[in-house]
Design a protein around this motif. Structure first.
Motif, short mmCIF file in Angstrom:
data_model
loop_
_atom_site.label_atom_id
_atom_site.label_comp_id
_atom_site.label_asym_id
_atom_site.label_seq_id
_atom_site.Cartn_x
_atom_site.Cartn_y
_atom_site.Cartn_z
N ALA A 282 0.83 -1.21 0.00
CA ALA A 282 0.00 0.00 0.00
C ALA A 282 0.86 1.26 0.00
O ALA A 282 0.47 2.29 -0.57
N ALA A 283 2.04 1.17 0.60
CA ALA A 283 2.94 2.32 0.64
C ALA A 283 3.52 2.65 -0.74
O ALA A 283 4.11 3.72 -0.93
N CYS A 284 3.33 1.74 -1.71
CA CYS A 284 3.81 1.97 -3.07
C CYS A 284 2.81 2.79 -3.89
O CYS A 284 3.03 3.00 -5.09
N PHE A 285 1.72 3.24 -3.27
CA PHE A 285 0.71 4.05 -3.96
C PHE A 285 0.78 5.49 -3.45
O PHE A 285 0.97 5.73 -2.25
N ARG A 286 0.59 6.44 -4.35
CA ARG A 286 0.53 7.85 -3.99
C ARG A 286 -0.93 8.29 -4.07
O ARG A 286 -1.57 8.19 -5.12
N ASP A 287 -1.47 8.77 -2.93
CA ASP A 287 -2.88 9.13 -2.84
C ASP A 287 -3.05 10.65 -2.95
O ASP A 287 -2.61 11.40 -2.08
N TYR A 288 -3.71 11.09 -4.03
CA TYR A 288 -3.95 12.52 -4.25
C TYR A 288 -5.37 12.94 -3.85
O TYR A 288 -5.77 14.07 -4.12
N ARG A 289 -6.12 12.08 -3.20
CA ARG A 289 -7.49 12.41 -2.82
C ARG A 289 -7.51 13.40 -1.66
O ARG A 289 -6.56 13.50 -0.88
N ASN A 290 -8.63 14.10 -1.53
CA ASN A 290 -8.84 15.02 -0.42
C ASN A 290 -9.04 14.19 0.84
O ASN A 290 -9.99 13.42 0.97
N ALA A 291 -8.17 14.35 1.83
CA ALA A 291 -8.21 13.53 3.04
C ALA A 291 -9.53 13.66 3.78
O ALA A 291 -9.96 12.72 4.47
N ASP A 292 -10.18 14.83 3.68
CA ASP A 292 -11.44 15.04 4.40
C ASP A 292 -12.61 14.30 3.76
O ASP A 292 -13.67 14.17 4.39
N LEU A 293 -12.43 13.82 2.55
CA LEU A 293 -13.53 13.18 1.84
C LEU A 293 -13.30 11.67 1.64
O LEU A 293 -14.06 11.03 0.93
N ILE A 294 -12.28 11.15 2.28
CA ILE A 294 -11.93 9.74 2.08
C ILE A 294 -12.74 8.84 3.02
O ILE A 294 -12.79 9.08 4.23
N GLU A 295 -13.36 7.84 2.46
CA GLU A 295 -14.06 6.83 3.26
C GLU A 295 -13.21 5.57 3.44
O GLU A 295 -13.25 4.93 4.49
N HIS A 296 -12.43 5.22 2.41
CA HIS A 296 -11.58 4.03 2.47
C HIS A 296 -10.15 4.45 2.18
O HIS A 296 -9.86 5.03 1.13
N VAL B 104 -12.70 -7.29 9.20
CA VAL B 104 -11.70 -7.48 10.25
C VAL B 104 -10.31 -7.57 9.64
O VAL B 104 -9.36 -6.95 10.12
N LEU B 105 -10.18 -8.31 8.55
CA LEU B 105 -8.88 -8.44 7.89
C LEU B 105 -8.39 -7.10 7.36
O LEU B 105 -7.20 -6.80 7.41
N VAL B 106 -9.32 -6.30 6.85
CA VAL B 106 -8.97 -5.00 6.28
C VAL B 106 -8.68 -3.96 7.37
O VAL B 106 -8.16 -2.89 7.09
N GLU B 107 -8.99 -4.30 8.62
CA GLU B 107 -8.75 -3.43 9.78
C GLU B 107 -9.75 -2.29 9.88
O GLU B 107 -9.41 -1.18 10.32
N LYS B 108 -11.00 -2.54 9.49
CA LYS B 108 -12.04 -1.55 9.71
C LYS B 108 -12.34 -1.46 11.22
O LYS B 108 -12.43 -2.48 11.90
N SER B 109 -12.48 -0.25 11.72
CA SER B 109 -12.70 -0.08 13.16
C SER B 109 -14.04 -0.62 13.60
O SER B 109 -14.20 -1.06 14.75
#
Length: 460
Positions: free
Chosen positions: A52-66, A100-105
């Protein structure tokens, strides 16, 4: 006021004097109870997190659900558990165990990503930025390539004295108009021609390529990258490259000689080579007719092509006669006869490369051939997802299944016997209760694997 749902039950043919009734009232139930073992593997190697660290995320952090890590984990675990298609996630996103595997709270209250979100993750172009409208998560393919070698190196506390890098190409049939799609005469259909590089069970590289190329195309560049990364950590390790005749090219052999890398490669037969073992072929034919059983004899000699090779090289030849007729085979190598005598070099060293075929089969068990997007880049990303799923299962086999009845089981068998377990999920404020099926037949094996994994230190 909400609509009150009336639970409908189903009647089935009775069992002797007992009535059989069924209802969809079991609560949160999953068929993936054994996936908890994959989560324990991830906690000890961190391959999904590093991927996952090999991806660059340009999305707006305030609008991220996943988050990116959640999206990547959902896709990887889905493949490992047998779900090849993005459409599967429309229903799989409601599975509490996968949450659970994906670590959803909140594994029950939060649904996972649907097919459209995961599709955007795969289709993001390399040039995407924060200004893009929908696709804003860019994969760094070079970083992913390095990751597989890093996992291999981290799995060995001490440098081995020698490693063998196996190269092979296979066909990936295509049924659409994908970028890079060509007809391949040998395989007889339109396909990609992916290149794989393994060291034992460890996947070091997987490169998706169009099929209108030589089988060895790009293999030298991949070897240069991998060998450089390995020697930066293990400068003294001896490296041997092994492959079939499709990789017997002057450029590759010359580079190996210059970099002190040994090689043993198949050599395509021709009339000059067959003339070198004419006596041995006659001898094998005579013995076959006397005994009625396959006969083989070996000979070695030095050989140089008239134009393409820059020097003479050692060739080991097998003169064999079978029911269907003569079956000569040739191998070219940099290894000396004192270290590897003629029969042993062919039968013990070269033929052992056949084990790599099983590793390629496992890639298909994890749907590495599900390359149905329109673009080569996004199909390469799909191959990466399958490769990470393979690493998870391979490390489960290496660490958790060592010494058990499934120590050499392939990925599909591990999935069937160890991961596909029915379970009921109950969530409280402080605990996640997973009630595994009481009729599960491999409880002792499951307990043994769990104990082995728990003995390995946590990494994340």
């Amino acid at each position: 006021m909400g609509t009150e749902c009336i639970q409908k039950d189903f009647g089935f043919h009775p069992l002797k004097h007992r009535e059989i009734r069924a209802q969809f009232d079991g609560g949160a139930i999953t068929t993936e109870g054994g996936g908890l073992l994959l989560r324990e593997v991830e906690k000890r190697i961190g391959i999904v997190r590093q991927f996952a660290a090999c991806f660059r995320d340009y999305r707006n952090a305030d609008l991220i659900e996943h988050t990116v890590e959640e999206l990547v984990a959902q896709r990887v675990y889905g493949l490992a558990l047998g779900y090849e298609d993005l459409n599967d996630h429309e229903e799989l996103r409601k599975d509490p165990l996968l949450a659970v595997l994906v670590e959803k709270s909140d594994p029950v209250g939060e649904v996972l990503a649907g097919k459209s979100t995961l599709n955007r993750l795969e289709l993001t172009p390399a040039t995407a930025s924060a200004k893009a409208r929908y696709k804003k998560i860019v994969a760094d393919h070079a970083a992913v390539d390095r990751l597989f070698v890093e996992v291999f190196l981290a799995a060995h506390p001490q440098a081995p004295s020698q490693i063998i890098l196996d190269l092979d190409a296979t066909d990936d049939p295509l049924h659409g108009n994908q970028e890079g799609r060509f007809f391949h005469g040998y395989y007889g259909h339109h396909c990609y021609l992916p290149l794989y590089i393994f060291c034992g069970e460890f996947l070091l590289g997987g490169r998706l390529r169009p099929s209108n190329i030589d089988a060895s195309a790009g293999s030298l560049e991949e070897l240069q990258r991998i060998v450089k990364q390995i020697r930066a950590v293990w400068p003294e390790v001896r490296i041997l490259v092994r492959g079939d005749s499709g990789f017997c090219r002057e450029e590759l052999m010359a580079w190996c000689a210059a970099e002190s890398v040994d090689y043993v490669l198949g050599l395509a037969k021709n009339e000059r080579l067959k003339a070198q073992i004419k006596k041995e072929l006659k001898k094998a034919k005579r013995q076959y007719h006397q005994t009625g059983r396959a006969a083989r004899f070996f000979r070695e000699f030095y050989y140089q092509t008239r134009k393409s090779w820059s020097q003479r090289r050692r060739v080991v030849a097998k003169a064999e006669h079978l029911e269907k007729g003569e079956n000569p085979r040739f191998v070219v190598t940099s290894l000396v006869a004192e270290e590897w005598p003629t029969p042993a070099l062919y039968e013990e060293l070269y033929c052992a490369r056949g084990e790599m075929e099983n590793r390629i089969k496992e890639q298909l068990m994890l749907f590495a051939d599900r390359t149905s997007t329109a673009y080569l880049r996004s199909n390469q990303l799909r191959l990466y997802f399958s490769s990470v799923a393979y690493v998870l299962l391979q490390m489960l086999r290496r660490v958790g299944l060592a010494g058990t009845e499934l120590a050499r089981a392939q990925c599909a068998t591990i999935r069937l016997k160890l991961l596909k377990i029915g379970a009921r999920i109950r969530i409280s404020v402080r605990k996640v209760w997973v009630s595994l099926a009481g009729g599960y037949p491999y409880v002792a094996l499951f307990r043994q694997v769990h104990e082995k994994l728990c003995a390995v230190p946590l990494k994340c």
